[in-house]
Enzyme design. Structure first.
Site, mmCIF file in Angstrom:
data_model
loop_
_atom_site.group_PDB
_atom_site.id
_atom_site.type_symbol
_atom_site.label_atom_id
_atom_site.label_comp_id
_atom_site.label_asym_id
_atom_site.label_seq_id
_atom_site.Cartn_x
_atom_site.Cartn_y
_atom_site.Cartn_z
ATOM 1 N N GLY A 188 6.949 10.425 1.982
ATOM 2 C CA GLY A 188 6.550 9.412 1.002
ATOM 3 C C GLY A 188 6.505 8.030 1.640
ATOM 4 N N ALA A 189 5.296 7.462 1.731
ATOM 5 C CA ALA A 189 5.162 6.099 2.261
ATOM 6 C C ALA A 189 4.952 5.130 1.104
ATOM 7 C CB ALA A 189 3.996 6.025 3.245
ATOM 8 N N VAL A 245 3.818 17.527 2.858
ATOM 9 C CA VAL A 245 4.920 18.334 3.381
ATOM 10 C C VAL A 245 5.009 19.629 2.587
ATOM 11 C CG1 VAL A 245 7.422 18.445 3.641
ATOM 12 C CG2 VAL A 245 6.183 16.355 4.240
ATOM 13 N N HIS A 451 5.863 -30.668 2.152
ATOM 14 C CA HIS A 451 5.405 -30.339 3.513
ATOM 15 C C HIS A 451 6.564 -30.522 4.489
ATOM 16 C CE1 HIS A 451 2.861 -30.059 7.045
ATOM 17 N NE2 HIS A 451 3.481 -31.143 7.510
HETATM 18 P P1 AMP Z 1 6.697 6.014 -4.719
HETATM 19 O O1 AMP Z 1 6.291 6.692 -5.988
HETATM 20 O O2 AMP Z 1 6.135 4.621 -4.516
HETATM 21 O O3 AMP Z 1 8.175 6.049 -4.490
HETATM 22 O O4 AMP Z 1 6.054 6.891 -3.541
HETATM 23 C C1 AMP Z 1 6.308 8.262 -3.356
HETATM 24 C C2 AMP Z 1 5.212 8.817 -2.483
HETATM 25 O O5 AMP Z 1 5.560 10.138 -2.046
HETATM 26 C C3 AMP Z 1 3.872 8.932 -3.182
HETATM 27 O O6 AMP Z 1 2.946 8.119 -2.528
HETATM 28 C C4 AMP Z 1 3.506 10.424 -3.074
HETATM 29 O O7 AMP Z 1 2.146 10.610 -2.798
HETATM 30 C C5 AMP Z 1 4.354 10.875 -1.887
HETATM 31 N N1 AMP Z 1 4.617 12.348 -1.886
HETATM 32 C C6 AMP Z 1 5.023 13.111 -2.922
HETATM 33 N N2 AMP Z 1 5.178 14.425 -2.549
HETATM 34 C C7 AMP Z 1 4.851 14.503 -1.225
HETATM 35 C C8 AMP Z 1 4.797 15.563 -0.236
HETATM 36 N N3 AMP Z 1 5.116 16.852 -0.528
HETATM 37 N N4 AMP Z 1 4.426 15.251 1.031
HETATM 38 C C9 AMP Z 1 4.103 13.967 1.358
HETATM 39 N N5 AMP Z 1 4.137 12.930 0.466
HETATM 40 C C10 AMP Z 1 4.498 13.168 -0.804
#
Ligand code: AMP
Ligand code: FAD
Length: 482
Positions: A188-189, A245, A451
């Site tokens: 998750g990025a 993943v 400034h």
């Molecule tokens: P957030 O909701 O900002 O915390 O981001 C969570 C991120 O995890 C989202 O961008 C999802 O697309 C990503 N995510 C959820 N499940 C998976 C997975 N199995 N593999 C890779 N990324 C995932």
């Protein structure tokens, strides 16, 4: 005999504790029920935010960045130091001390304001009463004139990557590593993945972020997210988009992660893996079947714009209801609800909630992005000012990033501001205030800014909306649509 209160708040995170304090300040007899037990076995206030969220993550980000500065950013000032050495347990102990100080602070504020603290698990009964079960299983029922549910959220777990508390952890586990992992994977990025990845990458871990979506930070203005991606890549974060993943397995002290991309199935080995795939509302065991409180299709407690549930005199606020999962959003809902219970008119401006990603540099925004305005068919002008043209930023060696201001073409009313750069979180707040007052870009442009400050970049972005910036070559102003 059951105890009676005007207001019973369930949960003492930033939504619940603010609601409780505000209700007490307004003269309402108020109790706050909390079930959180910290790692020392003590019951504690503050919820996710103070215990395992906003505050500890920022404490670690600040420590990590001090290390980065000592390692990479002093030589340019003519300062030479020996290579810094990181004492991770000392960093974690500092974080824990900060958490202790702030959570104790809530207990003190409750006492000062006359909020009754009740430790135990709360459950909403029919008729708006609250049953509380303590750690020994004893129950009591509180008679509540009004109930405010602020039960918050918990990390989402995914079957392919079951947590083992050591090698595969959630955000909470990632705040307590006792050493810097050599190779760290993050699923998750999103906001939390980027912040935690940055903590450990700054300290020397090789960090790979595996993100299922093809787009990086889709909720951020596209021009800004592109810039953020470039900056983080330069810092060494390996962000792999379109990477889902499918399996994570621990063997011989390593985690093997399998993932699929559009054209391949691959695997990669890490020392630790953080699962940061989002958070979900915490509603288990919270509502009696006949409480009258309902959930929406995504599992959040259903509320209207005033945070009223479908049960009379029962409100819900914070992460447990729709809207951005941000501490300050819940706190403001808490204030609104307390005021309304006290009979005062109050409402929330959901269009004006700032949002920050605390990477270095920070990413901060408020209001609409360009892509949202295009989708809505609204004509707008943008003003962009890069920090490289800001004297204070140059003096501080903080020239990465930009400020982007968006104003409605017809009225010049500010519709959004998006910043990547040093101190972006504090800079964007100036625009939040301007937007709250219905300001135009010209209003901001006509304001005197001190400034030299980083804030001057906000001023210049406002000037740039009409092509009047002083310290850059202006592009011709033009209205934008589609
Ligand atoms: P957030 O909701 O900002 O915390 O981001 C969570 C991120 O995890 C989202 O961008 C999802 O697309 C990503 N995510 C959820 N499940 C998976 C997975 N199995 N593999 C890779 N990324 C995932
Ligand atoms: P919570 O903080 O989750 O609190 C809910 C409380 O209710 C908990 O204490 C829980 O024990 C209690 N509770 C639940 N059910 C019951 C029950 N039945 N009986 C009694 N008590 C109960 N947000 C930001 O705005 N800025 C940030 O920088 C930021 N950084 C974050 C970093 C991380 C690593 C994480 C995980 C989150 C971060 N967040 C941030 C999100 C922020 O922490 C949440 O939005 C915020 O804590 C939500 O507040 P809340 O009061 O709704 O819920």
């Amino acid at each position: 005999m059951s105890e009676k209160f005007d207001v019973v708040v369930i949960g003492s995170g930033p939504a619940g504790y603010v609601a409780a304090i505000k209700a007490a300040q307004l003269g309402l007899s108020t109790a706050c029920v909390e079930k959180w037990v910290n790692t020392k076995g003590q019951m504690t206030f503050g919820g996710t935010c103070l215990n395992v969220g906003c505050i500890p993550s920022k404490a670690l980000l600040d420590s990590s960045y001090k290390y980065v500065e000592a390692r990479d950013h002093l030589a340019v000032h003519g300062i030479s130091v020996n290579a810094p050495v990181m004492d991770v347990p000392a960093m974690i102990a500092r974080k824990d001390k900060i958490v202790g100080q702030l959570t104790d602070g809530i207990a003190g504020l409750f006492k000062h304001n006359g909020v009754t603290s009740i430790f135990g698990t709360g459950r909403v009964l029919a008729g708006g009463n609250v049953e509380v079960t303590d750690s020994e299983g004893n129950t009591q029922v509180l008679e509540a004139g009004n109930v405010i549910i602020a039960a918050g959220s918990v990390p989402v777990e995914i079957p392919p990557a079951p947590l083992d508390g050591n090698h595969i952890v959630d955000s909470t586990g990632a705040l307590a590593f006792d050493h810097v992992p050599q190779k760290l994977g993050v699923i998750g990025a999103g906001v939390i993945g980027l912040e935690l990845g940055s903590v450990w990458s700054g300290l020397g871990a090789e960090v790979v972020l595996l993100e299922a979506l093809d787009e990086f930070l889709p909720m951020v203005d596209a021009q800004i997210s592109k810039e953020v991606g470039k900056i983080l890549k330069k810092q060494g974060l390996d962000i792999r988009l379109g990477t889902r993943v499918t399996k994570a397995e621990v063997k011989d002290g390593k985690v093997t992660v399998s993932y699929s991309t559009i054209d391949s199935e691959e695997s990669i080995e890490f020392d630790k893996l953080i699962v940061a795939v989002g958070r979900r509302p915490l509603t288990e065991s919270l509502l009696a079947d006949d409480s009258g409180v309902t959930l929406d299709e995504r599992g959040f407690i259903y509320v209207n714009d005033f945070c009223e549930t479908e049960a009379p005199h029962v409100y819900a606020i914070g992460d447990v209801v729709r809207g951005p999962m941000l501490a300050h959003k819940g706190s403001e809902e808490g204030v609104m609800v307390a005021e309304r219970i006290a009979g005062n008119p109050a409402q929330m401006n959901y269009d004006c909630i700032p949002s920050v990603i605390y990477t270095h540099p920070e990413v901060a925004s408020v209001g609409k992005t360009e892509q949202e305005l295009k989708a809505d068919g609204i004509d707008y002008n943008t003003g962009v000012f890069p920090f490289v043209a800001c004297g204070r930023a140059v003096a501080a060696n903080a020239t990465e990033g930009m400020v982007k201001l968006i104003a409605e073409a017809q009225t010049d009313r500010i519709l959004g501001c998006h910043i990547v750069g040093s101190n972006a979180a504090d800079l964007v707040q100036q625009v939040v205030i301007a937007m709250e007052f219905g300001s135009s870009a010209e209003d901001l442009a006509l304001t005197v800014f001190g400034h030299p400050t980083l804030s001057e970049a906000v001023h210049e972005a406002a000037l740039a909306v009409q092509g009047h910036a002083i310290h850059i070559a202006n592009r011709k102003p033009r209205n934008k649509r589609k």
